[in-house]
Each structure stands twice: as structure tokens, then as C-alpha cells.
Design a protein around this motif. Structure first.
Motif, mmCIF file in Angstrom:
data_model
loop_
_atom_site.group_PDB
_atom_site.id
_atom_site.type_symbol
_atom_site.label_atom_id
_atom_site.label_comp_id
_atom_site.label_asym_id
_atom_site.label_seq_id
_atom_site.Cartn_x
_atom_site.Cartn_y
_atom_site.Cartn_z
ATOM 1 N N GLN A 29 0.832 -1.197 0.000
ATOM 2 C CA GLN A 29 0.000 0.000 0.000
ATOM 3 C C GLN A 29 0.868 1.248 0.000
ATOM 4 N N GLU A 30 0.370 2.260 -0.696
ATOM 5 C CA GLU A 30 1.069 3.545 -0.745
ATOM 6 C C GLU A 30 0.061 4.645 -0.461
ATOM 7 N N ARG A 31 0.509 5.666 0.256
ATOM 8 C CA ARG A 31 -0.354 6.792 0.599
ATOM 9 C C ARG A 31 0.315 8.093 0.157
ATOM 10 N N TYR A 32 -0.473 8.958 -0.446
ATOM 11 C CA TYR A 32 0.032 10.253 -0.898
ATOM 12 C C TYR A 32 -0.922 11.346 -0.442
ATOM 13 N N SER A 33 -0.351 12.429 0.046
ATOM 14 C CA SER A 33 -1.097 13.596 0.489
ATOM 15 C C SER A 33 -0.475 14.799 -0.203
ATOM 16 N N ILE A 34 -1.175 15.325 -1.217
ATOM 17 C CA ILE A 34 -0.572 16.313 -2.114
ATOM 18 C C ILE A 34 -1.302 17.653 -2.010
ATOM 19 N N PRO A 35 -0.629 18.708 -1.522
ATOM 20 C CA PRO A 35 -1.248 20.038 -1.497
ATOM 21 C C PRO A 35 -1.451 20.542 -2.921
ATOM 22 N N LEU A 36 -2.576 21.196 -3.169
ATOM 23 C CA LEU A 36 -2.914 21.635 -4.532
ATOM 24 C C LEU A 36 -3.022 23.150 -4.688
ATOM 25 N N GLY A 37 -2.911 23.917 -3.621
ATOM 26 C CA GLY A 37 -3.123 25.354 -3.722
ATOM 27 C C GLY A 37 -4.606 25.662 -3.644
ATOM 28 N N VAL A 38 -5.037 26.722 -4.288
ATOM 29 C CA VAL A 38 -6.433 27.168 -4.209
ATOM 30 C C VAL A 38 -7.221 26.672 -5.423
ATOM 31 N N HIS A 39 -8.265 25.895 -5.139
ATOM 32 C CA HIS A 39 -9.157 25.366 -6.172
ATOM 33 C C HIS A 39 -10.536 25.157 -5.570
ATOM 34 N N ASP A 40 -11.534 24.935 -6.430
ATOM 35 C CA ASP A 40 -12.830 24.514 -5.912
ATOM 36 C C ASP A 40 -12.809 22.994 -5.746
ATOM 37 N N ASN A 41 -13.858 22.457 -5.146
ATOM 38 C CA ASN A 41 -13.863 21.037 -4.804
ATOM 39 C C ASN A 41 -13.797 20.132 -6.040
ATOM 40 N N HIS A 42 -14.545 20.476 -7.104
ATOM 41 C CA HIS A 42 -14.520 19.630 -8.308
ATOM 42 C C HIS A 42 -13.121 19.601 -8.928
ATOM 43 N N ALA A 43 -12.484 20.761 -9.008
ATOM 44 C CA ALA A 43 -11.124 20.808 -9.570
ATOM 45 C C ALA A 43 -10.176 19.959 -8.721
ATOM 46 N N ALA A 44 -10.321 20.012 -7.403
ATOM 47 C CA ALA A 44 -9.475 19.208 -6.525
ATOM 48 C C ALA A 44 -9.674 17.719 -6.794
ATOM 49 N N GLU A 45 -10.912 17.312 -7.077
ATOM 50 C CA GLU A 45 -11.190 15.904 -7.381
ATOM 51 C C GLU A 45 -10.500 15.485 -8.689
ATOM 52 N N TYR A 46 -10.595 16.327 -9.714
ATOM 53 C CA TYR A 46 -9.909 16.023 -10.983
ATOM 54 C C TYR A 46 -8.398 15.967 -10.779
ATOM 55 N N LEU A 47 -7.862 16.919 -10.025
ATOM 56 C CA LEU A 47 -6.420 16.952 -9.797
ATOM 57 C C LEU A 47 -5.950 15.732 -9.014
ATOM 58 N N ALA A 48 -6.784 15.232 -8.106
ATOM 59 C CA ALA A 48 -6.438 13.994 -7.395
ATOM 60 C C ALA A 48 -6.313 12.842 -8.385
ATOM 61 N N LEU A 49 -7.243 12.763 -9.330
ATOM 62 C CA LEU A 49 -7.181 11.715 -10.357
ATOM 63 C C LEU A 49 -5.929 11.867 -11.216
ATOM 64 N N ILE A 50 -5.643 13.070 -11.650
ATOM 65 C CA ILE A 50 -4.471 13.326 -12.493
ATOM 66 C C ILE A 50 -3.188 12.933 -11.763
ATOM 67 N N HIS A 51 -3.053 13.352 -10.505
ATOM 68 C CA HIS A 51 -1.855 12.995 -9.736
ATOM 69 C C HIS A 51 -1.754 11.490 -9.544
ATOM 70 N N ALA A 52 -2.880 10.839 -9.284
ATOM 71 C CA ALA A 52 -2.868 9.386 -9.090
ATOM 72 C C ALA A 52 -2.396 8.667 -10.349
ATOM 73 N N LEU A 53 -2.896 9.095 -11.501
ATOM 74 C CA LEU A 53 -2.499 8.456 -12.757
ATOM 75 C C LEU A 53 -1.022 8.707 -13.069
ATOM 76 N N ARG A 54 -0.541 9.890 -12.754
ATOM 77 C CA ARG A 54 0.891 10.175 -12.944
ATOM 78 C C ARG A 54 1.746 9.285 -12.054
ATOM 79 N N ILE A 55 1.313 9.113 -10.815
ATOM 80 C CA ILE A 55 2.053 8.248 -9.888
ATOM 81 C C ILE A 55 2.090 6.820 -10.434
ATOM 82 N N CYS A 56 0.955 6.343 -10.919
ATOM 83 C CA CYS A 56 0.910 4.986 -11.476
ATOM 84 C C CYS A 56 1.851 4.848 -12.676
#
Length: 130
Positions: A29-56
Motif C-alpha cells: 500500500q502507498e499513501r500520498y497527500s498532495i497540497p494543490l493550492g487554491v481550487h474549488d472542490n470539483h477541480a481538486a477531485e480532478y487533480l487527485a485523479l491526475i496525480h494518481a495516474l501520474r504516480i501509477c
């Protein structure tokens, strides 16, 4: 199969945001906690997906990638490959491009109760912004 749990959170809408990513694979298992700066909630959700795919990609995962999210908005947009609102179109396009690099990619909506680890990580990431 690689199971990827993601969550994006914002303190305010928009406000300080963070991405939480929890990956379960044959290697553990791996855990990542990535600060994103200022965004709305939907953008933060997309950015979480983008970061996850990059990590993979960086990890060289070539298995089935199965993403679980508690954001119906993101899950539906990825499945339909469409989002109405302009601010999210470029984020969706980036996520779809990253997802296309994997032989098999799935995204599934799950209830918040099944996404507690990613939620906790996203909240930790918000605190890291300061």
C-alpha cells in the motif's frame, strides 16, 4: 490489478485544496497527500485523479488500473468523456489522456464511507498548503 482510491478536498469553495491518494497493489500500500493550492472542490477531485495516474505511470504499473472515487461528478465525466463546465474540460482531457496510457483503466463511484483513507489524506494535504 492496481486499486487506486482518490479524493480531492477544498477548505472553502474555492479554497486551499488537497489530494489524497491511496494505492493498493501486489507490492503493498502507498499513501500520498498532495497540497494543490487554491481550487474549488470539483477541480481538486480532478487533480487527485491526475496525480494518481501520474504516480501509477511513474511506478511503471502496467496492470489494470481501477480507480475508486466518491465524486460522482468525476466518475460520470470520465465514463462519458464529457463535462459541461469549461473550467473542468482541460482537467478532464488531461485525465483521459493519462488514463489512455494504461492497457485497462476503470473508474468507479464509491460512497464516502468506503473512501476514508483517501479522504483523510486529502485533508492532511490541505493543512500542508499553509
Amino acid at each position: 490489478m492496481i486499486e487506486v482510491y482518490i479524493d480531492g478536498a477544498s477548505k472553502g469553495n474555492p479554497g486551499l485544496s488537497g489530494a489524497g491518494i491511496f494505492i493498493k497493489s501486489g507490492e503493498g500500500q502507498e499513501r500520498y497527500s498532495i497540497p494543490l493550492g487554491v481550487h474549488d472542490n470539483h477541480a481538486a477531485e480532478y487533480l487527485a485523479l491526475i496525480h494518481a495516474l501520474r504516480i501509477c505511470q511513474e511506478k511503471g504499473y502496467e496492470d489494470i488500473i481501477s480507480v475508486r472515487t466518491d465524486s460522482r461528478h468525476v466518475a460520470d465525466a470520465v465514463e462519458k468523456e464529457f463535462v459541461k463546465k469549461e473550467p473542468y474540460r482541460s482537467l478532464l482531457a488531461e485525465a483521459l489522456e493519462l488514463a489512455s496510457a494504461f492497457p485497462l483503466f476503470f473508474i468507479k463511484w464509491i460512497p464516502e464511507s468506503q473512501n476514508k483513507t483517501a479522504d483523510q489524506l486529502s485533508r492532511e494535504a490541505i493543512r500542508k498548503n499553509a
